[in-house]
Design a protein around this motif. Structure first.
Motif, PDB file in Angstrom:
ATOM      1  N   GLN A  83       0.607  -1.101   0.103  1.00 28.87           N
ATOM      2  CA  GLN A  83       0.079   0.073   0.013  1.00 28.87           C
ATOM      3  C   GLN A  83       0.987   1.401  -0.040  1.00 28.87           C
ATOM      4  OE1 GLN A  83      -2.383  -0.590   3.696  1.00 28.87           O
ATOM      5  NE2 GLN A  83      -3.853  -1.739   2.680  1.00 28.87           N
ATOM      6  N   LEU A  84       0.513   2.344  -0.807  1.00 32.54           N
ATOM      7  CA  LEU A  84       1.279   3.402  -1.069  1.00 32.54           C
ATOM      8  C   LEU A  84       0.583   4.890  -0.571  1.00 32.54           C
ATOM      9  CD1 LEU A  84       3.187   2.507  -4.106  1.00 32.54           C
ATOM     10  CD2 LEU A  84       3.995   2.489  -2.018  1.00 32.54           C
ATOM     11  N   ARG A  85       1.169   5.818  -0.156  1.00 39.39           N
ATOM     12  CA  ARG A  85       0.589   7.132  -0.016  1.00 39.39           C
ATOM     13  C   ARG A  85       1.558   8.145  -0.392  1.00 39.39           C
ATOM     14  NH1 ARG A  85      -1.418  10.306   4.923  1.00 39.39           N
ATOM     15  NH2 ARG A  85       0.477   9.453   5.934  1.00 39.39           N
ATOM     16  N   PHE A  86       1.623   8.640  -1.507  1.00 42.65           N
ATOM     17  CA  PHE A  86       2.593   9.708  -2.129  1.00 42.65           C
ATOM     18  C   PHE A  86       2.284  11.004  -1.357  1.00 42.65           C
ATOM     19  CE2 PHE A  86       1.838   6.517  -5.383  1.00 42.65           C
ATOM     20  CZ  PHE A  86       3.094   6.134  -5.456  1.00 42.65           C
ATOM     21  N   LEU A  87       3.402  11.450  -0.515  1.00 40.06           N
ATOM     22  CA  LEU A  87       3.067  12.716   0.230  1.00 40.06           C
ATOM     23  C   LEU A  87       3.646  13.970  -0.369  1.00 40.06           C
ATOM     24  CD1 LEU A  87       4.182  10.807   3.560  1.00 40.06           C
ATOM     25  CD2 LEU A  87       1.808  11.238   2.637  1.00 40.06           C
ATOM     26  N   LYS A  88       4.811  13.903  -1.086  1.00 43.76           N
ATOM     27  CA  LYS A  88       5.670  15.034  -1.470  1.00 43.76           C
ATOM     28  C   LYS A  88       6.376  14.304  -2.780  1.00 43.76           C
ATOM     29  CE  LYS A  88       6.519  17.425   2.851  1.00 43.76           C
ATOM     30  NZ  LYS A  88       7.388  17.968   3.545  1.00 43.76           N
ATOM     31  N   PRO A  89       6.541  15.590  -3.737  1.00 41.05           N
ATOM     32  CA  PRO A  89       7.326  15.264  -4.994  1.00 41.05           C
ATOM     33  C   PRO A  89       8.817  15.154  -4.696  1.00 41.05           C
ATOM     34  CG  PRO A  89       6.800  17.594  -4.901  1.00 41.05           C
ATOM     35  CD  PRO A  89       6.374  16.916  -3.554  1.00 41.05           C
ATOM     36  N   VAL A  90       9.370  13.936  -5.526  1.00 38.08           N
ATOM     37  CA  VAL A  90      10.917  13.919  -5.639  1.00 38.08           C
ATOM     38  C   VAL A  90      11.497  14.305  -6.601  1.00 38.08           C
ATOM     39  CG1 VAL A  90      12.560  12.252  -5.454  1.00 38.08           C
ATOM     40  CG2 VAL A  90      10.555  12.028  -4.267  1.00 38.08           C
ATOM     41  N   LYS A  91      12.516  15.274  -6.754  1.00 44.13           N
ATOM     42  CA  LYS A  91      13.157  15.880  -7.958  1.00 44.13           C
ATOM     43  C   LYS A  91      14.459  15.240  -8.223  1.00 44.13           C
ATOM     44  CE  LYS A  91      10.756  19.833  -7.781  1.00 44.13           C
ATOM     45  NZ  LYS A  91      10.734  21.073  -8.449  1.00 44.13           N
ATOM     46  N   ILE A  92      14.955  15.170  -9.501  1.00 43.44           N
ATOM     47  CA  ILE A  92      16.170  14.634  -9.785  1.00 43.44           C
ATOM     48  C   ILE A  92      17.252  15.237  -8.998  1.00 43.44           C
ATOM     49  CG2 ILE A  92      17.745  14.584 -11.848  1.00 43.44           C
ATOM     50  CD1 ILE A  92      15.378  14.600 -13.852  1.00 43.44           C
ATOM     51  N   GLY A  93      18.102  14.410  -8.600  1.00 37.95           N
ATOM     52  CA  GLY A  93      19.255  14.822  -7.865  1.00 37.95           C
ATOM     53  C   GLY A  93      18.986  14.535  -6.229  1.00 37.95           C
ATOM     54  N   ASP A  94      17.606  14.534  -5.873  1.00 41.66           N
ATOM     55  CA  ASP A  94      17.502  14.028  -4.622  1.00 41.66           C
ATOM     56  C   ASP A  94      17.810  12.730  -4.248  1.00 41.66           C
ATOM     57  OD1 ASP A  94      16.040  16.631  -3.951  1.00 41.66           O
ATOM     58  OD2 ASP A  94      13.950  15.568  -4.057  1.00 41.66           O
TER      59      ASP A  94
END
Length: 137
Positions: A83-94
């Motif tokens: 089960q997943l819940r997406f909370l915040k975006p992830v950017k290239i380089g993170d």
């Protein structure tokens, strides 16, 4: 490292860390066919609320497979559900830290419930829970 069911206990945890690169995003888009411009078109993405490209949410989630399949419980386990819940975006380089922690042992079926979380700079970006089958010794 690999754990047998008998070696596991509530609270045991492991992590996997990965810095996401441009190549990772391009390869993931190619493998999955998810060419959403939010992930691959900077000009398009700059005009969105994220003000730039973000990586695929499922790419972030796939790092959970790395920690579960290779560290806890490790090789030999079978992923049954997530089960997943997406909370915040992830950017290239993170740099994403994927963490799994044993929350419950179900000995009658050799199943383990894991709390799963991915974070960037200590901030959760994804959370959920997984169920895995783990072989005995």
């Amino acid at each position: 490292m690999s754990y047998a069911f008998d070696d596991l206990h509530v609270g045991l945890s492991a992590e996997y860390r990965k810095t996401v690169t441009e190549t990772d995003v391009v390869l993931f888009a190619g493998l999955t066919g998810d060419n959403n411009p939010m992930h691959i078109d900077e000009e398009f993405a700059r005009e969105t609320r994220f003000q730039g490209r973000i990586i695929h949410g499922m790419l972030t989630a796939s790092f959970l497979s790395s920690v579960i399949g290779m560290k806890l419980p490790g090789p030999g386990c079978i992923y049954m559900s997530q089960q997943l819940r997406f909370l915040k975006p992830v950017k290239i380089g993170d740099t994403v830290t994927a963490r799994a922690e044993v929350a419950e042992l179900l000995p009658e079926k050799q199943r383990v419930r894991l709390v799963t979380i991915c974070s960037v700079r200590g901030e959760p970006v994804l959370d959920g829970e997984a169920m895995v089958w783990v072989p005995r010794r």
